[in-house]
Design a protein around this motif. Structure first.
Motif, PDB file in Angstrom:
ATOM      1  N   GLY A 435       0.853  -1.226   0.071  1.00  0.00           N
ATOM      2  CA  GLY A 435       0.074   0.019  -0.234  1.00  0.00           C
ATOM      3  C   GLY A 435       0.772   1.208  -0.198  1.00  0.00           C
ATOM      4  O   GLY A 435       2.076   1.079   0.216  1.00  0.00           O
ATOM      5  N   ASP A 436       0.405   2.608  -0.310  1.00  0.00           N
ATOM      6  CA  ASP A 436       1.025   3.731  -0.436  1.00  0.00           C
ATOM      7  C   ASP A 436       1.490   3.935   1.002  1.00  0.00           C
ATOM      8  O   ASP A 436       2.822   4.609   1.190  1.00  0.00           O
ATOM      9  CB  ASP A 436       0.492   4.724  -1.070  1.00  0.00           C
ATOM     10  CG  ASP A 436      -0.972   4.934  -0.392  1.00  0.00           C
ATOM     11  OD1 ASP A 436      -1.657   4.009  -0.021  1.00  0.00           O
ATOM     12  OD2 ASP A 436      -1.548   6.208  -0.457  1.00  0.00           O
ATOM     13  N   HIS A 440       5.808   3.970   1.943  1.00  0.00           N
ATOM     14  CA  HIS A 440       6.830   4.940   2.133  1.00  0.00           C
ATOM     15  C   HIS A 440       7.499   4.619   3.221  1.00  0.00           C
ATOM     16  O   HIS A 440       8.538   5.236   3.395  1.00  0.00           O
ATOM     17  CB  HIS A 440       5.791   5.954   2.587  1.00  0.00           C
ATOM     18  CG  HIS A 440       5.377   6.831   1.407  1.00  0.00           C
ATOM     19  ND1 HIS A 440       4.402   6.858   0.546  1.00  0.00           N
ATOM     20  CD2 HIS A 440       6.039   7.714   0.727  1.00  0.00           C
ATOM     21  CE1 HIS A 440       4.412   7.657  -0.344  1.00  0.00           C
ATOM     22  NE2 HIS A 440       5.424   8.419  -0.159  1.00  0.00           N
ATOM     23  N   ILE A 460       1.614  -1.190  -5.958  1.00  0.00           N
ATOM     24  CA  ILE A 460       1.219  -0.251  -4.855  1.00  0.00           C
ATOM     25  C   ILE A 460      -0.362  -0.241  -5.287  1.00  0.00           C
ATOM     26  O   ILE A 460      -0.974   0.516  -5.968  1.00  0.00           O
ATOM     27  CB  ILE A 460       2.125   1.089  -4.986  1.00  0.00           C
ATOM     28  CG1 ILE A 460       3.248   0.961  -4.875  1.00  0.00           C
ATOM     29  CG2 ILE A 460       1.271   2.023  -3.845  1.00  0.00           C
ATOM     30  CD1 ILE A 460       4.200   2.289  -4.920  1.00  0.00           C
ATOM     31  N   ASN A 462      -2.852   2.095  -4.434  1.00  0.00           N
ATOM     32  CA  ASN A 462      -2.637   3.623  -4.048  1.00  0.00           C
ATOM     33  C   ASN A 462      -3.815   4.299  -3.979  1.00  0.00           C
ATOM     34  O   ASN A 462      -4.534   4.514  -4.827  1.00  0.00           O
ATOM     35  CB  ASN A 462      -1.898   4.329  -5.055  1.00  0.00           C
ATOM     36  CG  ASN A 462      -1.627   5.718  -4.906  1.00  0.00           C
ATOM     37  OD1 ASN A 462      -1.924   6.151  -3.910  1.00  0.00           O
ATOM     38  ND2 ASN A 462      -0.950   6.635  -5.849  1.00  0.00           N
ATOM     39  N   ASN A 463      -4.435   4.193  -2.649  1.00  0.00           N
ATOM     40  CA  ASN A 463      -5.781   4.969  -2.285  1.00  0.00           C
ATOM     41  C   ASN A 463      -5.611   6.418  -1.641  1.00  0.00           C
ATOM     42  O   ASN A 463      -6.388   6.697  -1.261  1.00  0.00           O
ATOM     43  CB  ASN A 463      -6.595   4.098  -1.648  1.00  0.00           C
ATOM     44  CG  ASN A 463      -6.017   3.560  -0.258  1.00  0.00           C
ATOM     45  OD1 ASN A 463      -4.808   3.989  -0.084  1.00  0.00           O
ATOM     46  ND2 ASN A 463      -6.619   2.586   0.323  1.00  0.00           N
ATOM     47  N   HIS A 464      -4.217   6.699  -1.170  1.00  0.00           N
ATOM     48  CA  HIS A 464      -4.051   8.013  -0.589  1.00  0.00           C
ATOM     49  C   HIS A 464      -4.444   7.954   0.926  1.00  0.00           C
ATOM     50  O   HIS A 464      -4.648   9.133   1.411  1.00  0.00           O
ATOM     51  CB  HIS A 464      -4.502   9.141  -1.304  1.00  0.00           C
ATOM     52  CG  HIS A 464      -4.222   9.395  -2.670  1.00  0.00           C
ATOM     53  ND1 HIS A 464      -2.876   9.814  -2.973  1.00  0.00           N
ATOM     54  CD2 HIS A 464      -4.594   9.089  -3.916  1.00  0.00           C
ATOM     55  CE1 HIS A 464      -2.633   9.810  -4.346  1.00  0.00           C
ATOM     56  NE2 HIS A 464      -3.499   9.315  -4.879  1.00  0.00           N
ATOM     57  N   TYR A 492       5.098   7.989  -8.199  1.00  0.00           N
ATOM     58  CA  TYR A 492       5.798   6.659  -8.052  1.00  0.00           C
ATOM     59  C   TYR A 492       6.556   6.272  -9.330  1.00  0.00           C
ATOM     60  O   TYR A 492       7.469   5.586  -9.357  1.00  0.00           O
ATOM     61  CB  TYR A 492       4.775   5.452  -7.637  1.00  0.00           C
ATOM     62  CG  TYR A 492       4.289   5.668  -6.163  1.00  0.00           C
ATOM     63  CD1 TYR A 492       5.032   5.523  -5.206  1.00  0.00           C
ATOM     64  CD2 TYR A 492       3.080   6.201  -6.244  1.00  0.00           C
ATOM     65  CE1 TYR A 492       4.665   5.960  -3.766  1.00  0.00           C
ATOM     66  CE2 TYR A 492       2.398   6.481  -4.858  1.00  0.00           C
ATOM     67  CZ  TYR A 492       3.130   6.252  -3.696  1.00  0.00           C
ATOM     68  OH  TYR A 492       2.635   6.426  -2.527  1.00  0.00           O
ATOM     69  N   ARG A 505       1.829   2.840 -14.607  1.00  0.00           N
ATOM     70  CA  ARG A 505       0.573   3.168 -13.842  1.00  0.00           C
ATOM     71  C   ARG A 505      -0.677   2.496 -14.500  1.00  0.00           C
ATOM     72  O   ARG A 505      -1.002   2.416 -15.624  1.00  0.00           O
ATOM     73  CB  ARG A 505       0.320   4.940 -13.924  1.00  0.00           C
ATOM     74  CG  ARG A 505      -0.615   5.376 -13.239  1.00  0.00           C
ATOM     75  CD  ARG A 505      -0.519   6.806 -12.957  1.00  0.00           C
ATOM     76  NE  ARG A 505       0.255   7.206 -11.889  1.00  0.00           N
ATOM     77  CZ  ARG A 505       1.562   7.987 -12.253  1.00  0.00           C
ATOM     78  NH1 ARG A 505       1.655   8.275 -13.560  1.00  0.00           N
ATOM     79  NH2 ARG A 505       2.345   8.403 -11.469  1.00  0.00           N
ATOM     80  N   ASP A 529       2.120   1.954  -9.996  1.00  0.00           N
ATOM     81  CA  ASP A 529       1.178   2.579  -9.371  1.00  0.00           C
ATOM     82  C   ASP A 529      -0.064   2.406  -9.781  1.00  0.00           C
ATOM     83  O   ASP A 529      -0.791   2.832 -10.609  1.00  0.00           O
ATOM     84  CB  ASP A 529       1.557   4.108  -9.522  1.00  0.00           C
ATOM     85  CG  ASP A 529       0.612   5.209  -8.741  1.00  0.00           C
ATOM     86  OD1 ASP A 529       0.154   4.773  -7.671  1.00  0.00           O
ATOM     87  OD2 ASP A 529       0.602   6.387  -9.038  1.00  0.00           O
ATOM     88  N   TRP A 531      -4.229   2.976  -9.087  1.00  0.00           N
ATOM     89  CA  TRP A 531      -5.171   3.693  -8.219  1.00  0.00           C
ATOM     90  C   TRP A 531      -6.345   3.038  -7.780  1.00  0.00           C
ATOM     91  O   TRP A 531      -7.116   2.278  -8.702  1.00  0.00           O
ATOM     92  CB  TRP A 531      -5.691   4.973  -9.225  1.00  0.00           C
ATOM     93  CG  TRP A 531      -4.409   5.717  -9.757  1.00  0.00           C
ATOM     94  CD1 TRP A 531      -3.074   5.699  -9.189  1.00  0.00           C
ATOM     95  CD2 TRP A 531      -4.684   6.769 -10.529  1.00  0.00           C
ATOM     96  NE1 TRP A 531      -2.505   6.711  -9.733  1.00  0.00           N
ATOM     97  CE2 TRP A 531      -3.357   7.581 -10.383  1.00  0.00           C
ATOM     98  CE3 TRP A 531      -5.690   7.372 -11.428  1.00  0.00           C
ATOM     99  CZ2 TRP A 531      -2.822   8.630 -11.248  1.00  0.00           C
ATOM    100  CZ3 TRP A 531      -5.279   8.434 -11.951  1.00  0.00           C
ATOM    101  CH2 TRP A 531      -3.903   9.062 -11.825  1.00  0.00           C
ATOM    102  N   LYS A 534     -10.544   5.109  -2.194  1.00  0.00           N
ATOM    103  CA  LYS A 534     -10.204   5.205  -0.736  1.00  0.00           C
ATOM    104  C   LYS A 534     -11.025   4.559   0.177  1.00  0.00           C
ATOM    105  O   LYS A 534     -10.815   4.151   1.307  1.00  0.00           O
ATOM    106  CB  LYS A 534      -9.797   6.494  -0.341  1.00  0.00           C
ATOM    107  CG  LYS A 534     -10.966   7.549  -0.343  1.00  0.00           C
ATOM    108  CD  LYS A 534     -10.558   8.953  -0.032  1.00  0.00           C
ATOM    109  CE  LYS A 534     -11.725   9.732   0.394  1.00  0.00           C
ATOM    110  NZ  LYS A 534     -12.596   9.954  -0.806  1.00  0.00           N
TER     111      LYS A 534
END
Length: 555
Positions: A435-436, A440, A460, A462-464, A492, A505, A529, A531, A534
């Motif tokens: 996960g994002d 990190h 990843i 990636n849901n922020h 990314y 992506r 990356d 998307w 969230k």
């Protein structure tokens, strides 16, 4: 042959079958690194970006192979940076030998530069640890460490070596490769009692944990299940003990388990736990778990018996030995009505289906990923929603093909573990699903993957947001989203290129196949990356401290 302590250490590791060390140099281990320079043709050293990455890499190496992982760090901060990785291995019973340097013996206890009592710090999270104060004891200590790490319930061992010991000279006597200590014989009276209870059961259920994989008892488990016609559910640690398409496999049990596995725990009259520990993520409300069933617990660690859930019958021993013994004495049995009930229930109520639409659904991504990478792939995860989705939906068919921090739940585990898994299995695809938030934490290890020319794919989700914590805030904290909307601005694709890798992506579900195929064909580490929404949640979920009766199926 006379050698100094550093040369003895490296030779002793080679004698114990070590071919790879993950580490980071520093003042207290300079002599050891000088010895590694001399033996670079005989043993590989992988320079990670951070000592925590070295510990996780040793862990990933061990989980994906069954061998012992080895990591090396200097004193002080170098040693303390290993702690999270050692604890991760300890919670999941992974054999790792961690080696640290320390200040010279005459400086110990004087608050010397980069001095820390690493043995004291790691005492609760190792099976054993050693401070070697005489060079004459070094070779024997290394062998003992490997014996302890691999005997009984496996786990990490730490060897702390003061700098003067690494320089001292003594006669080296080669010791044979370690042998695992034999366990005491199984209690035959308890074994006979267990067999009678199993024979009488009408609705038996096997609950298999990571101990099955650790003991290499996968084949015996399947044979026993078939012979006795008993369904199997697994903990997340036991996820690859059973192929996904085995007709008596019910899936994961517990908090994010399948409806049918949790239904089975409510309705079984016998639960046979093998190499599992009834953790809170499985048992939930311990008083309610298996309330209508007798419980037989087979485990290699006596301290686990009745620790979380009371066992009516227990046998301490190796899972493979116990299963072999049972196969020899148990008759072929059928539980037709019980297995039909469970199959009918699974047909009516399975895991949630992927949602329609253009946005990527993580469930669809997990199912599609398997068709692209094939059954030979090793899936490594970090910790969070992505981890649960992969455990629930990815179609694992080979043991040790799922590498994940399950007990400690270590975010940031994935990059190091993926590096270790790829180095141990150079001819197998290795995909890190992260996960994002998790990525990190240790994305600096992307530099290691590039330097070592490891074509790992980093996918990843990636849901922020910090997805799993946000999900709990949604369900149990009335949508109060405190510090879980991270919304990093990291690009990314550019990040991957900055490290010397490749960046791609996935924006919609229509991109999944083409992008992942391109990533799998990359000859350099590749970050994808992807998307996702969230607000996407992992279902089913049993609220913490509740029982299977309280399961939330979701949408």
């Amino acid at each position: 042959m006379k050698m100094n302590g550093s040369q003895i250490l490296i030779q002793a590791l080679i004698d114990q079958g070590v071919d790879t060390i993950f580490g980071y140099p520093g003042g207290s281990v300079l002599n050891i690194y000088d010895a590694l320079y001399e033996r670079q043709e005989d043993i590989r050293h992988v320079l990670t970006s951070h000592e925590q990455g070295a510990a996780h890499a040793a862990d990933g190496y061990a989980r994906s192979t069954g061998k012992t992982g080895v990591c090396l760090a200097t004193s002080g901060p170098g040693a303390t940076n290993l702690v999270t990785g050692i604890a991760t291995a300890y919670m999941d019973s992974v054999p790792v030998v961690a080696i640290t340097g320390n200040v010279s013996t005459d400086l110990l206890g004087r608050d010397s530069f980069q001095e820390v009592n690493i043995a004291g710090i790691t005492m609760p999270i190792t099976k054993h640890n050693f401070i070697v104060q005489r060079v004459e004891d070094l070779a024997a200590t290394v062998r003992k460490a490997f014996i302890i790490a691999n005997s009984g319930r496996k786990g990490p061992v730490l060897i702390d070596i003061p700098k003067d010991v690494t320089a001292a000279v003594t006669e080296y006597v080669r010791l044979p490769k370690f042998r695992i200590r034999k366990l005491p014989k199984v209690d035959e009276t308890e074994f006979a009692n267990a067999m009678e209870v199993i024979k009488e059961a009408k609705r038996p259920l096997i609950y298999a944990g990571g101990g099955i994989i650790s003991a290499n008892a996968m084949r015996e488990l399947m044979r026993f299940s078939k012979q006795m016609d008993i369904p199997i559910c697994t903990s997340i640690m036991g996820r690859t003990a059973v192929p996904y398409d085995y007709d008596l496999y019910l899936g994961l049990v517990g908090m994010h388990g399948t409806p049918v596995a949790n239904y089975a725990t409510l309705n079984a009259d016998l639960i046979i736990a093998i190499g599992a520990r009834f953790s809170d993520r499985v048992a939930g409300n311990r008083e309610e778990f298996g309330k209508n069933a007798k419980i037989i617990h087979f485990d290699i660690d006596a301290s686990e018996i009745s620790k979380n859930v009371h066992s009516d019958i227990s046998i301490v021993g190796d899972a493979r030995y116990i299963l072999k013994h049972m196969l020899e004495v148990m008759p072929t049995t059928k539980h037709t009505e019980w297995t039909k009930t469970l199959k009918d229930f699974r047909t009516k109520l399975g895991l949630p289906k992927p949602k329609a639409g253009d946005m990527v659904d993580p469930r669809d991504l997990a199912l599609t990923l398997h068709t692209i990478v094939g059954e030979d792939a090793i899936i490594v995860t970090d910790v969070g929603q992505h981890q649960m989705i992969m455990a629930q939906y990815y179609q694992f068919s080979r043991p040790r093909s799922f590498v994940s921090s399950c007990g400690l739940g270590t975010m940031g585990f994935g990059m190091g573990a993926a590096i270790g898994a790829k180095i141990a299995n150079p001819n197998r695809p290795v995909i890190l699903v992260t996960g994002d938030g998790s990525f990190h934490m240790n994305m600096n290890e992307m530099a290691t993957a590039v330097s070592e020319h490891l074509p790992i794919v980093v996918l990843i989700f990636n849901n922020h947001v910090l997805g799993m914590v946000r999900q709990w805030q949604t369900l149990f904290y009335e949508h109060r989203y405190s510090q879980t909307t991270i919304d990093r601005q990291t690009d990314y694709v550019k990040l991957a290129e900055a490290f010397g890798g490749k960046g791609l992506r996935i924006r919609t579900r229509h991109d999944i196949v083409s992008v992942m195929q391109e990533a799998m064909n990359s000859d350099v580490p590749c970050i994808v990356d992807c998307w996702i929404d969230k607000d996407d949640c992992v279902y089913p979920i049993i609220p913490p401290g509740k029982s299977a009766k309280d399961i939330i199926i979701g949408n």
